[in-house]
Design a protein around this motif. Structure first.
Motif, PDB file in Angstrom:
ATOM      1  N   ARG A 149      25.030  16.433   2.694  1.00 27.00           N
ATOM      2  CA  ARG A 149      24.058  15.542   3.304  1.00 27.00           C
ATOM      3  C   ARG A 149      24.035  15.742   4.811  1.00 27.00           C
ATOM      4  N   TYR A 150      22.915  15.404   5.430  1.00 29.24           N
ATOM      5  CA  TYR A 150      22.798  15.492   6.884  1.00 29.24           C
ATOM      6  C   TYR A 150      23.855  14.619   7.553  1.00 29.24           C
ATOM      7  N   GLU A 151      24.073  13.397   7.009  1.00 21.86           N
ATOM      8  CA  GLU A 151      25.041  12.481   7.607  1.00 21.86           C
ATOM      9  C   GLU A 151      26.445  13.077   7.608  1.00 21.86           C
ATOM     10  N   GLY A 284      16.115  11.780   1.473  1.00 18.58           N
ATOM     11  CA  GLY A 284      17.554  11.583   1.337  1.00 18.58           C
ATOM     12  C   GLY A 284      17.877  10.102   1.366  1.00 18.58           C
ATOM     13  N   ASP A 285      19.167   9.784   1.309  1.00 19.63           N
ATOM     14  CA  ASP A 285      19.568   8.383   1.277  1.00 19.63           C
ATOM     15  C   ASP A 285      19.089   7.624   2.498  1.00 19.63           C
TER      16      ASP A 285
END
Length: 442
Positions: A149-151, A284-285
């Motif tokens: 994920r990006y995070e 995404g989330d």
């Protein structure tokens, strides 16, 4: 002299100074000793790796003078490739130094490595720094980034600052090029101090001051489609915020469980001094959660960033090409060009009609300013009246005078690269091609 050449010249100058440190530290005279060549290569790769680390700092500091001229896309790409050079140089430094000490002491490599890591002052810190840098390099590889994920990617990269601090103190306390050279130590402290100051001011100081001044909050959330929302953000004195159509911010929405996440979203409307507007698709989330964000939520914004602005145009004839949700900065640019009464053509590419978010707004703006709008629907393999969709004949059929236009392209990386290749084949000069990659740090 262009900004790019200034950067390369500055890097070359610092490379020459680092080489001087090696020479002044008796690097050449020690080459004839047992293991001397290996030790020399180890010291040089360590110095050059540390310089590449400083370059990474400068590239990602988002200095307005650099960022407004080169664009975040180019700076991020250079940051990524310089990161790989850092990893390879640091690994080479470890290998050469270990082999050099092994040759000097007449021991095998594994015991020598054990001695260096566990029984030599400050080398343990360097070992942690190297481990962190290798981890950053692995997570930056394209194959790995597609799986995280990006995070997560962003959080892992925060450890890079710790690696830089540890590597710096390892060099100035144990490095042969610094321990006996006050001039070398002063130079190294100044170099790293300037880089750290640039990051602190650009990434922390300026954003904090701007957010204290503007007090941003969510005003309203408008659903554009099943998975796309537009978020209106208000605040104080927004006319003093130097934002332009085509630019983006890193946004933090200060809720209890999401305050630490930062997401890059482009403005989807030309800033009017009263509101900022973003349009987000649930990819995404983090972006999916934005569909339920309550009005009144406090917002921290870092930016504006991006060189994808009207300043790039060379004339008054413009072609805007958007793909998917990459329409957001294109829609903002259309609004700005419309006020300037430029000659505008817009091509909006989407697989399905329901994917063509903001198409109604594009139609309204096009009618108001007299722009020609083409909404191109269908799968990537679609063939239309002018041949393959978005191929040379198709684009030339829609825009016969494409060669004289400044072309702004924004969409997924694959689509953007393909369209730019097509435009080059159609004879559009490179200086008239302007693009924004709709992906993080790629």
């Amino acid at each position: 002299m262009t900004v790019t050449w200034w950067l390369f010249a500055l890097l070359a100058l610092n490379g020459a100074w680092a080489t001087d440190l090696f020479v002044l530290g008796n690097g050449l005279t020690e080459l004839a000793a047992p293991g001397g060549l290996l030790m020399g290569l180890g010291r040089l790769t360590g110095l050059y790796g540390a310089l590449a680390l400083v370059l990474q700092f400068v590239l990602i500091a988002r200095l307005p003078w650099l960022e407004s001229r080169l664009g975040m896309d180019r700076l991020t790409a250079w940051h990524r490739w310089s990161g790989f050079w850092v990893v390879w140089l640091v690994v080479a430094h470890v290998v050469f130094i270990t082999l050099g000490y092994s040759a000097q002491d007449g021991t095998s490599v594994v015991p020598e490595l054990d001695t260096l890591v566990f029984h030599t002052e400050d080398v343990g810190k360097a070992t942690i720094a190297i481990s962190l840098l290798i981890a950053l390099g692995l997570t930056s590889a394209r194959a790995m980034r597609r799986r995280i994920r990006y995070e997560t990617w962003h959080f892992v990269h925060l450890f890079g600052y710790g690696a830089i601090v540890l590597a710096f103190f390892h060099q100035v306390t144990t490095g042969q090029d610094f321990t006996g050279s006050p001039v070398g130590q002063a130079y190294w402290w100044t170099l790293y101090g300037a880089a750290l100051t640039a990051v602190a001011l650009s990434r922390v100081g300026v954003p904090v001051l701007r957010n204290l001044r503007h007090q941003l909050r969510v005003v309203s959330v408008v659903r554009e489609s099943r998975d796309v929302v537009t978020v209106w953000i208000g605040g104080r004195h927004l006319e003093r915020l130097p934002a332009r159509a085509g630019q983006f911010f890193l946004w933090r929405f200060l809720t209890r469980d999401r305050w630490w996440e930062a997401h890059p979203y482009s403005l989807s409307a030309m800033p009017d001094g009263k509101y900022l507007r973003i349009t987000v698709k649930a990819l995404g989330d983090g972006s999916a959660w934005l569909q339920r964000i309550p009005p009144g939520t406090r917002v921290l914004a870092e930016g504006p960033y991006g060189a994808f602005t009207s300043d790039k145009r060379t004339g008054r004839h413009v072609l805007l090409i958007a793909g998917g949700v990459g329409v957001t900065p294109i829609r903002a640019l259309l609004e700005e060009f419309a006020w300037a009464r430029d000659d505008i053509v817009v091509i909006y590419r989407a697989n399905r009609r329901q994917d063509a978010v903001l198409a109604n707004e594009l139609h309204q703006l096009a009618r108001w300013c007299g722009a020609r709008l083409h909404v191109v629907l269908g799968p990537p393999t679609a063939v239309g009246r002018y041949g393959p969709v978005m191929g040379p004949h198709h684009i030339a059929g829609m825009v016969p005078d494409v060669r004289r236009r400044d072309v702004f392209v924004c969409g997924p990386p694959g689509m953007t690269n393909a369209v730019k290749g097509t435009l080059v084949r159609l004879g559009v000069p490179e200086k008239q091609l302007h693009s924004e990659r709709f992906a993080f740090a790629s």
